[in-house]
Design a protein around this motif. Structure first.
Motif, PDB file in Angstrom:
ATOM      1  N   ASP A  43     -33.932 -10.153  33.427  1.00 32.59           N
ATOM      2  CA  ASP A  43     -33.096  -9.089  32.862  1.00 32.59           C
ATOM      3  C   ASP A  43     -32.642  -8.231  34.033  1.00 32.59           C
ATOM      4  N   ALA A  44     -31.365  -8.269  34.273  1.00 36.58           N
ATOM      5  CA  ALA A  44     -30.843  -7.663  35.509  1.00 36.58           C
ATOM      6  C   ALA A  44     -31.128  -6.173  35.591  1.00 36.58           C
ATOM      7  N   LYS A  45     -31.061  -5.483  34.447  1.00 35.36           N
ATOM      8  CA  LYS A  45     -31.181  -4.029  34.507  1.00 35.36           C
ATOM      9  C   LYS A  45     -32.565  -3.572  34.967  1.00 35.36           C
ATOM     10  N   TYR A  46     -33.566  -4.358  34.678  1.00 34.71           N
ATOM     11  CA  TYR A  46     -34.916  -3.938  35.051  1.00 34.71           C
ATOM     12  C   TYR A  46     -35.196  -4.123  36.542  1.00 34.71           C
ATOM     13  N   ALA A  47     -34.258  -4.729  37.230  1.00 36.79           N
ATOM     14  CA  ALA A  47     -34.384  -4.758  38.682  1.00 36.79           C
ATOM     15  C   ALA A  47     -34.345  -3.330  39.248  1.00 36.79           C
ATOM     16  N   LEU A  48     -33.654  -2.473  38.528  1.00 35.39           N
ATOM     17  CA  LEU A  48     -33.585  -1.075  38.967  1.00 35.39           C
ATOM     18  C   LEU A  48     -34.959  -0.432  38.878  1.00 35.39           C
ATOM     19  N   LEU A  49     -35.683  -0.815  37.850  1.00 31.52           N
ATOM     20  CA  LEU A  49     -37.034  -0.279  37.690  1.00 31.52           C
ATOM     21  C   LEU A  49     -37.925  -0.745  38.835  1.00 31.52           C
ATOM     22  N   LEU A  50     -37.766  -2.003  39.154  1.00 36.04           N
ATOM     23  CA  LEU A  50     -38.516  -2.567  40.287  1.00 36.04           C
ATOM     24  C   LEU A  50     -38.167  -1.810  41.563  1.00 36.04           C
ATOM     25  N   LEU A  51     -36.882  -1.589  41.684  1.00 34.92           N
ATOM     26  CA  LEU A  51     -36.414  -0.885  42.893  1.00 34.92           C
ATOM     27  C   LEU A  51     -36.965   0.540  42.923  1.00 34.92           C
ATOM     28  N   PHE A  52     -36.969   1.146  41.749  1.00 34.08           N
ATOM     29  CA  PHE A  52     -37.457   2.520  41.652  1.00 34.08           C
ATOM     30  C   PHE A  52     -38.928   2.603  42.031  1.00 34.08           C
ATOM     31  N   SER A  53     -39.697   1.689  41.455  1.00 34.58           N
ATOM     32  CA  SER A  53     -41.126   1.680  41.769  1.00 34.58           C
ATOM     33  C   SER A  53     -41.358   1.431  43.249  1.00 34.58           C
ATOM     34  N   SER A  88     -46.926   6.098  34.813  1.00 31.33           N
ATOM     35  CA  SER A  88     -46.087   6.585  33.705  1.00 31.33           C
ATOM     36  C   SER A  88     -45.070   5.521  33.306  1.00 31.33           C
ATOM     37  N   ILE A  89     -44.504   4.940  34.342  1.00 31.42           N
ATOM     38  CA  ILE A  89     -43.548   3.852  34.062  1.00 31.42           C
ATOM     39  C   ILE A  89     -44.248   2.752  33.273  1.00 31.42           C
ATOM     40  N   LEU A  90     -45.425   2.417  33.780  1.00 35.98           N
ATOM     41  CA  LEU A  90     -46.182   1.351  33.120  1.00 35.98           C
ATOM     42  C   LEU A  90     -46.534   1.756  31.698  1.00 35.98           C
ATOM     43  N   PHE A  91     -46.995   2.980  31.580  1.00 35.21           N
ATOM     44  CA  PHE A  91     -47.408   3.450  30.255  1.00 35.21           C
ATOM     45  C   PHE A  91     -46.228   3.430  29.301  1.00 35.21           C
ATOM     46  N   PHE A  92     -45.106   3.935  29.796  1.00 32.77           N
ATOM     47  CA  PHE A  92     -43.950   4.039  28.912  1.00 32.77           C
ATOM     48  C   PHE A  92     -43.499   2.670  28.426  1.00 32.77           C
ATOM     49  N   PHE A  93     -43.338   1.797  29.365  1.00 36.11           N
ATOM     50  CA  PHE A  93     -42.764   0.508  28.987  1.00 36.11           C
ATOM     51  C   PHE A  93     -43.778  -0.406  28.297  1.00 36.11           C
ATOM     52  N   LYS A  94     -45.030  -0.193  28.655  1.00 36.57           N
ATOM     53  CA  LYS A  94     -46.016  -1.126  28.097  1.00 36.57           C
ATOM     54  C   LYS A  94     -46.739  -0.551  26.904  1.00 36.57           C
ATOM     55  N   TYR A  95     -47.048   0.743  26.936  1.00 33.53           N
ATOM     56  CA  TYR A  95     -47.949   1.278  25.926  1.00 33.53           C
ATOM     57  C   TYR A  95     -47.288   2.252  24.970  1.00 33.53           C
ATOM     58  N   PHE A  96     -46.014   2.486  25.153  1.00 33.96           N
ATOM     59  CA  PHE A  96     -45.349   3.445  24.285  1.00 33.96           C
ATOM     60  C   PHE A  96     -45.422   2.987  22.832  1.00 33.96           C
ATOM     61  N   ASN A  97     -45.023   1.748  22.598  1.00 34.79           N
ATOM     62  CA  ASN A  97     -45.033   1.252  21.232  1.00 34.79           C
ATOM     63  C   ASN A  97     -46.450   1.239  20.666  1.00 34.79           C
ATOM     64  N   PHE A  98     -47.380   0.880  21.493  1.00 35.56           N
ATOM     65  CA  PHE A  98     -48.785   0.812  21.066  1.00 35.56           C
ATOM     66  C   PHE A  98     -49.270   2.205  20.684  1.00 35.56           C
ATOM     67  N   THR A  99     -48.956   3.145  21.536  1.00 37.70           N
ATOM     68  CA  THR A  99     -49.381   4.525  21.272  1.00 37.70           C
ATOM     69  C   THR A  99     -48.726   5.053  20.002  1.00 37.70           C
ATOM     70  N   GLN A 122     -38.432  -2.064  25.603  1.00 32.03           N
ATOM     71  CA  GLN A 122     -38.765  -3.480  25.895  1.00 32.03           C
ATOM     72  C   GLN A 122     -39.646  -3.534  27.131  1.00 32.03           C
ATOM     73  N   LEU A 123     -40.512  -4.498  27.142  1.00 34.52           N
ATOM     74  CA  LEU A 123     -41.446  -4.624  28.272  1.00 34.52           C
ATOM     75  C   LEU A 123     -40.814  -5.448  29.386  1.00 34.52           C
ATOM     76  N   PRO A 124     -40.539  -4.864  30.535  1.00 31.85           N
ATOM     77  CA  PRO A 124     -39.965  -5.654  31.637  1.00 31.85           C
ATOM     78  C   PRO A 124     -40.995  -6.650  32.134  1.00 31.85           C
ATOM     79  N   VAL A 125     -40.529  -7.831  32.449  1.00 33.43           N
ATOM     80  CA  VAL A 125     -41.465  -8.884  32.848  1.00 33.43           C
ATOM     81  C   VAL A 125     -42.097  -8.542  34.194  1.00 33.43           C
ATOM     82  N   GLY A 126     -43.392  -8.754  34.304  1.00 32.71           N
ATOM     83  CA  GLY A 126     -44.089  -8.588  35.574  1.00 32.71           C
ATOM     84  C   GLY A 126     -44.403  -7.151  35.948  1.00 32.71           C
TER      85      GLY A 126
END
Lengths: 491, 879
Positions: A43-53, A88-99, A122-126
């Motif tokens: 998913d191309a857009k999540y490359a920005l997240l990778l870049l941000f991290s 926070s990034i991890l929490f948001f993308f991974k645990y937001f729905n769970f929470t 949506q959970l970005p891969v990796g």
């Protein structure tokens, strides 16, 4: 792109060829581009997240270094900064729905209306992998285990290195980052050894794991129709599936990196030969285990603050490990179970040793080790039920259904009605035999690849060609199957 | 460097092995992949027409039929549900290997509205192409997703799962013999699926094609023009919906714009002859009948749109490979020549020609006509129902011509070729429903198209099957050779047919004989019954019915009695097969009627008087019988069919089919002669009936004897053996007289004896003193006559007369008793004064006084016997 996809089969040779054709100084940028291209295929857009991290952790590293250099401070604030942002990034993308789901459960219990945000996460891969990898750099810089990296591109390659980007191993900057300093000359040994590791990884993944998944999926999906030995076999095969899946991926990653001249850490060490649960976790997903050990368990005090604290730390670490694996209570329970096994193991160890001594058990014998391994396997496998099941209720159902006495299903053809026909069973059992053989070699300290290289050319070539053709023929890939996505890609 | 070289070598080895493994695992459907592979293996310039398209091409156009019937070398390059773009790429690749005169492309899928076909069909279509840019383009065009295209191009992801379905064919595929294209006709559907079709001719509107289909249609047209190859676009009949029908109109317009031919067969169904109600087995594919019709019409249309030669007899043409297929073994071959008799003879080949009405075969025969005027069948395989025939008859007409009949409406005549040996060759070929006829290797008649009717009867030589179930139209000609091949032979093969001469057949008895010849004459009379005969029946060894065409004359005289009741059999050449009795049987039905059974059960009753001879003549001329009884015709040329029976003519008994004799009869056949051929009426009338000599066993010896002087027995060892046999022939007649001086007081004395002392066989003549004053005369089988006398009777003069089995005993002028008692044969002699044991020794010597004894062969009358017996003293009548 999946490793077992046509895209990767086109991507990898092209990358390999161009990489070695390019001049050394350009290779880094080439790898960076390839890694981002690899990630953007998901998913191309999540490359920005990778870049941000990447940017956050790189910047934090710089700031920690500067704080130390300029002001003699440790730069703890930057560590916190980096950790908070990334987690926070991890929490948001991974645990937001769970929470949210859990909040809504409580609200529902309180009779309050549920919360329904207007966006969908949506959970970005990796994400779990690269966040942890990036964070590990921050921690390592803080601890002065590594120097601050001043080359952003080099650091970016470290975080995004495509072979291990989406499913590990979670590399340490101290191990991988320095490998990008100098270009690597082409070495035939790296190529052949790397290809063989990739071959082994494909074998584990598309021959064993995806095949076992056919039966596991059927039984778990329709678990109310199965009981006793049918369920036991499915649970055992899940242990095999998850190992083949994850270890297979890891080997492909390690092999790919080696062909490019890079060395990644080994992530699995014959985990089902473990003689205790603690030993198991020293062999399974080693990069994650050591990450939690180094960045959570030890900071919590490890085993230096008394047994009770140690046990608490263990439980916290494994609860977090469970949560890391998935945003669901079943994963947490799975983690807690594994923690509990270790706590109980430790608590009962003196009594166990006394019993063994009293019984004059030959603890150094093969049979004793075998017994230990079997017992560990049983405990681990029961825990895997919670890992695999969709809900807690389903997991408990499956556990209950195992306690039905029906050994006749092993002979009356029932096994052939569980998703695998006789030919599939044959291939699976033969593959397990091969896996066992190679694992025994490795357990005895013999490197199969080195052993193979010591043989005559005709033998080496024969084995390699036969392995390739066998994997191509019996592997589960191609349009005939829904290529089961690598399980760990969810994290 | 060394390592790099080693690695490269490894890659080469791996590549070779991978290539083989890929060939093993790859998909090998009969459409697409295999076809194109075979096509690429054809020799250059092997093909005149290439047809491309979906299964509408593959199933509905039969290349084998095109070749065999029209000599068109055509291939179908088809794959299931082949989309327009694949057709384009197929055409592009096909034209790299061949330069046909015509390219035929089916537009079924061009009228489709999907831009991507179903996955499996697209895979088949793409994988059939050779690796190259075109294949890549075809793949990218066929799949929406480039990854699927890449997997299809690679292949292994698609078919690697076949590892557990491999067969021998997979492992030898790379080495297989190519060239299946000529047999690629799919010709095995007989089901009928009635289709209701819209009125296509009335659909005039157009519907746009999809952009993709139109693009590739125009590309195809351009391709054909660039290669200078005539293009014929077709829409093969199928159940098109209205949209597809409208799109077909669009295709027609585009074709017209581009100046290429297009035939929309949906609008031309009537001309094709294809009947939607009968000629389809599903909505898009025709059954056998439809395929035949459609292939024929498209063959005509192919020839209308391109100059396509008939290649069948072009020896240089290698369409079928090296010189064409070799002549295979015939399905039937006549093993000996057949000569018809015009009435009965035929050969049943047991080979059906029309069991599969669409079968292909070739019959070759070398024939020799019979005399003109004799009409009849050479060979046939024909069914007849309600007077209408279907099949094939090859026959000689009354005026000597050759006639071929297929049915009541289709027949033709030829002048019989005249060759040195009088024989000529005829060949009839049938391919599906098309016939051709060759005479002496030359094609004289072809393209006779007839609806085939299923018939499971066999090919017959010399006759044809009648509706009633028998045979009729028997031919009198000769079939020197006949072979049947279940394939279509080429004209060259037919012309070259020269079978080895066959042996002449064994001809039936009397075949074509103008004069009768004596075959058998019974050497002596047959008198049946009685254990005295060495043989109690006669086997003449004559097979009178082994062929329905036998011709013989049988003449016999019998003396009928009824001693054995219904089992009284005189003559038999008779098959005792239940429900299939046949042959000849002459037997007594009762005390006054004989049965003469002839042929397949024809019963002629013949009245008789016991003991009175009957002269009987039976003539069999093929299947007609004439019977004379005592010179008078009792049956005149009665037609009686008779199935063959290879038993022999027996006298006095019958025989089962297993060869066991039974009904051995005590009958009397005085005379028997058998002639091959037929005696004329005059010859029968002039025939000299007589009795054959009696068997020696039945000739009685003379009993004449006269005692030279009186005999006085001593009771110890003295007796007289007269040497006379009184019972050597049963029923022998004689008379004797003798005088004795009885001793009143004696008993058990033996006066005379000719008596069989064998246990349980006591029989003959015994005269003995039974008791005081009582003499017993035992005659025959111990019939006794008692003679009592007084003490004063000093002399007793006996006369015993034996007439057959009847005895009369006279003493001193009085008849003292009579008896009838058949006595079996006894070889012992008449003795005086004793008896004889079975081992020949004499015993019971008696002290008796026999004054005279005279024995004579004549039978005395009652009067004479009385007179003689009344004469006193020892002189008998013979003094």
């Amino acid at each position: 792109m999946l490793f077992n996809s046509i895209e990767y089969l086109l991507f990898f040779p092209a990358v390999l060829l161009i990489y070695y054709l390019l001049p050394g100084k350009v290779r880094l940028y080439f790898l960076l581009a390839c890694s981002y291209l690899f990630y953007m295929c998901w998913d191309a857009k999540y490359a920005l997240l990778l870049l941000f991290s990447t940017a956050v952790t790189f910047f934090s590293g710089l700031m920690i270094g500067r704080a130390r250099e300029k002001r003699g401070k440790k730069g703890k604030g930057w560590v916190v900064f980096s950790a908070v942002i990334n987690l926070s990034i991890l929490f948001f993308f991974k645990y937001f729905n769970f929470t949210l789901n859990n909040i809504n459960t409580v609200l529902d219990w309180l009779g309050k209306p549920a919360l329904h945000p207007s966006f969908d996460v949506q959970l970005p891969v990796g994400i779990s992998f690269y966040i942890f990898q990036a964070l590990s750099y921050t921690f390592d810089v803080y601890r002065q285990d590594v120097r601050t990296e001043k080359n952003f591109f080099k650091y970016a390659v470290f975080v995004s290195f495509f072979p291990q980007l989406v499913a590990g191993p979670i590399e340490r900057s101290s191990h991988l980052l320095g490998q990008f300093d100098t270009p690597h000359a082409f070495k035939m040994e790296n190529l052949t050894s790397g290809l063989l590791k990739m071959l082994w990884g494909f074998f584990l993944k598309i021959v064993i794991a995806d095949r076992a998944a056919l039966l596991v999926n059927q039984v778990f999906l329709f678990h109310s129709y199965y009981s006793g030995f049918e369920v036991i076999i499915a649970v055992m095969l899940f242990a095999l599936q998850i190992y083949g899946d994850f270890a297979g991926y890891s080997w492909i990653a390690v092999g790919t990196a080696q062909t490019l001249g890079f060395s990644l850490c080994s992530n699995f060490n014959q985990p089902y030969f473990a003689v205790s649960v603690a030993d198991f976790w020293r062999r399974w997903h080693i990069s994650l285990s050591t990450w939690f050990r180094d960045y959570l368990y030890i900071p919590l005090g490890g085993n230096r603050r008394g047994k009770a604290r140690q046990y608490l730390n263990i439980m916290i670490v494994f609860a977090c490990s469970g949560l890391w694996h998935g945003a669901a209570w079943t994963y947490v329970i799975w983690g807690l179970l594994n923690g509990l096994y270790q706590v109980m193991g430790s608590l009962l160890k003196p009594k166990r040793e006394k019993l063994m001594k009293a019984a004059h058990m030959r603890t150094a014998s093969f049979s004793h080790r075998l017994l230990q391994s079997i017992i560990v396997f049983i405990f681990v496998d029961i825990a895997w039920i919670f890992f695999r099941a969709g809900t807690l209720a389903e997991a408990l159902d499956i556990v209950r259904s195992m306690f039905v006495f029906n050994p006749w299903v092993l002979a009356d053809g029932s096994l052939l009605a569980m998703g695998l026909n006789s030919q599939e069973w044959t291939v699976l059992l033969l593959s397990i035999a091969v896996l066992t053989g190679v694992s025994v070699m490795k357990e005895k300290g013999v490197s199969p690849i080195r052993w193979l290289f010591e043989q005559e050319a005709w033998f080496r070539w024969g084995v390699c060609i036969a392995a390739v053709l066998a994997i191509l023929a019996v592997g589960l890939y191609g349009p005939g199957f829904n290529a089961s996505a690598f399980i760990y890609f969810q994290f | 460097m060394k390592k790099i070289a080693s690695f490269l070598a490894f890659c080469l080895v791996f590549g070779l092995i991978y290539w083989y493994a890929d060939s093993v695992l790859m998909l090998k459907p009969d459409d697409g992949v295999k076809l194109m592979d075979d096509y690429r293996g054809l020799e250059p310039n092997a093909v005149d027409v290439i047809s491309i398209g979906s299964s509408h091409v593959g199933v509905n156009i039969d290349p084998a039929l095109l070749w065999n019937s029209c000599g068109i070398a055509e291939v179908n390059l088809w794959s299931g549900m082949q989309p327009m773009w694949i057709s384009y790429y197929y055409a592009k690749e096909a034209l790299r290997y061949q330069h046909p005169r015509l390219l035929v492309v089916d537009m079924y899928r061009c009228a489709d509205e999907d831009d991507y076909g179903e996955y499996q069909y697209s895979v088949k279509g793409v994988q059939a192409l050779q690796p190259g840019l075109d294949k890549i383009h075809a793949a990218l065009t066929s799949f929406e997703d480039w990854k699927t295209a890449a997997e299809t191009l690679w292949g292994m992801p698609v078919y690697h799962e076949r590892y557990n379905q491999l067969t021998k064919e997979d492992f030898v595929y790379v080495a297989r013999e190519r060239g299946t294209l000529k047999d690629a006709g799919v010709h095995n559907q007989h089901d009928i699926y009635a289709l209701s079709m819209p009125d296509y001719p009335s659909i005039l509107e157009e519907e746009p094609l999809t952009a993709k289909n139109e693009e590739y249609l125009r590309k195809l047209i351009k391709l054909s023009k660039d290669h200078g190859i005539k293009l014929l676009l077709v829409t093969i009949p199928y159940r098109a919906n209205e949209k597809e029908a409208r799109r077909a109109n669009t295709i027609a317009r585009i074709a017209q714009e581009e100046g290429v031919a297009y035939i929309n067969y949906l609008k031309d169904l009537q001309r094709t002859g294809v009947d939607p109600q009968k000629d389809f087995y599903d909505t898009g594919h025709m059954n056998e009948s439809g395929v035949v019709k459609f292939t024929r019409i498209i063959a005509e249309d192919m020839r209308k749109h391109a100059d396509i030669p008939d290649r069948r007899d072009d020896a240089s043409y290698t369409w079928f490979g090296e010189g064409g297929p070799a002549l295979t073994a015939p399905a039937y071959r006549l093993t000996e020549q057949f000569i018809g008799d015009g009435a009965t003879r035929y050969v049943d080949t047991s080979t059906a020609l029309y069991e599969n009405p669409y079968a292909t075969w070739t019959v070759l025969a070398r024939l020799k006509p019979s005399e003109p005027g004799k009409e009849g069948v050479y060979f046939s395989c024909v069914s007849e129902k309600s007077g209408r025939i279907h099949g094939l008859i090859v026959k000689q007409t009354a005026d000597g011509r050759l006639e071929l009949i297929w049915d009541d409406d289709n027949f033709t005549f030829f002048d019989t070729p005249v060759n040195e040996d009088g024989a000529f060759t005829v060949a009839v070929t049938k391919h599906v429903d098309t016939y051709a006829v060759y005479l002496d290797g030359k094609l004289v008649f072809d393209n006779i198209v007839l609806p085939a009717v299923a018939y499971d009867g066999p090919l017959l030589i010399g006759a044809r099957a009648a509706e009633s179930g028998g045979k009729t139209d028997f031919g009198a000609g000769q079939v020197c050779s006949l072979e049947l091949f279940m394939e279509l032979l080429t004209p060259s093969e037919i012309s070259a047919w020269a079978p080895d001469p066959l042996p002449m057949p064994e001809l039936p008895l009397g075949f074509n004989q103008s004069t009768a010849e004596l075959l058998y004459a019974m050497p002596e009379q047959f008198v049946g019954g009685g254990a005295y005969r060495q043989a109690d029946y006669v086997d003449t060894k004559l097979k009178l019915f082994d062929d329905p065409g036998t011709r013989f004359t049988l003449l016999t005289r019998i003396t009928p009695q009824y001693p054995d009741g219904e089992n009284t059999v005189f003559l038999s050449c008779f098959a005792e097969e239940a429900d299939r009795w046949r042959g000849l049987l002459l037997r007594a039905e009762n005390e006054n009627t004989l049965n003469l059974l002839l042929g397949q059960i024809y019963n002629l009753p013949i009245p008789y008087t016991p003991g009175t001879p009957i002269d009987l003549c039976v003539e069999k001329d093929l299947n007609e019988y004439t019977v004379y009884i005592n010179g008078e015709k009792a049956a005149d040329r009665v037609p009686i069919d008779c199935d063959p029976y290879d038993g022999t003519l027996l006298v006095g008994c019958e025989i089962t089919l297993d060869g066991a004799l039974f009904r051995k009869s005590s009958t009397h056949v005085n005379w028997l002669e058998v002639y091959s051929g037929i005696l004329s009426d005059e010859e029968v009338q002039a025939y000299r009936w007589q009795d054959a000599p009696m068997p020696s066993e039945l000739v009685a010896s003379s009993v004449a004897y006269r005692l030279p002087q009186a005999y006085l027995g001593d009771g110890v060892e003295h007796a007289i053996d007269t040497g006379v046999q009184l019972f050597d022939v049963p029923g022998k007649s004689w008379s004797m007289d003798f005088t004795i001086m009885p001793d009143y007081q004696s008993y058990y004395d033996i006066y005379i004896s000719c008596f069989n002392e064998e246990n349980y066989a006591y029989s003959g003549l015994l005269v003995r003193q039974e008791d005081r004053g009582k003499i017993v005369v035992s005659v025959g089988k111990l019939e006794t006559i008692e003679i009592t006398y007084g003490e004063t009777d000093k002399r007793l003069h006996f006369v015993i007369v034996k007439s057959g089995d009847a005895y009369s005993v006279y003493v001193n002028g009085k008849l003292r008793g009579q008896a009838v008692s058949p006595a079996p044969r006894y070889d012992g002699n008449l003795l005086i004064g004793c008896e004889q044991q079975p081992d020949g020794t004499f015993f019971r010597y008696s002290k008796v006084r026999v004054l005279t004894l005279n024995v004579a062969d004549e039978v005395l009358s009652d009067q004479e016997a009385l007179r003689i017996s009344s004469e006193a003293l020892g002189s008998g009548r013979f003094d």
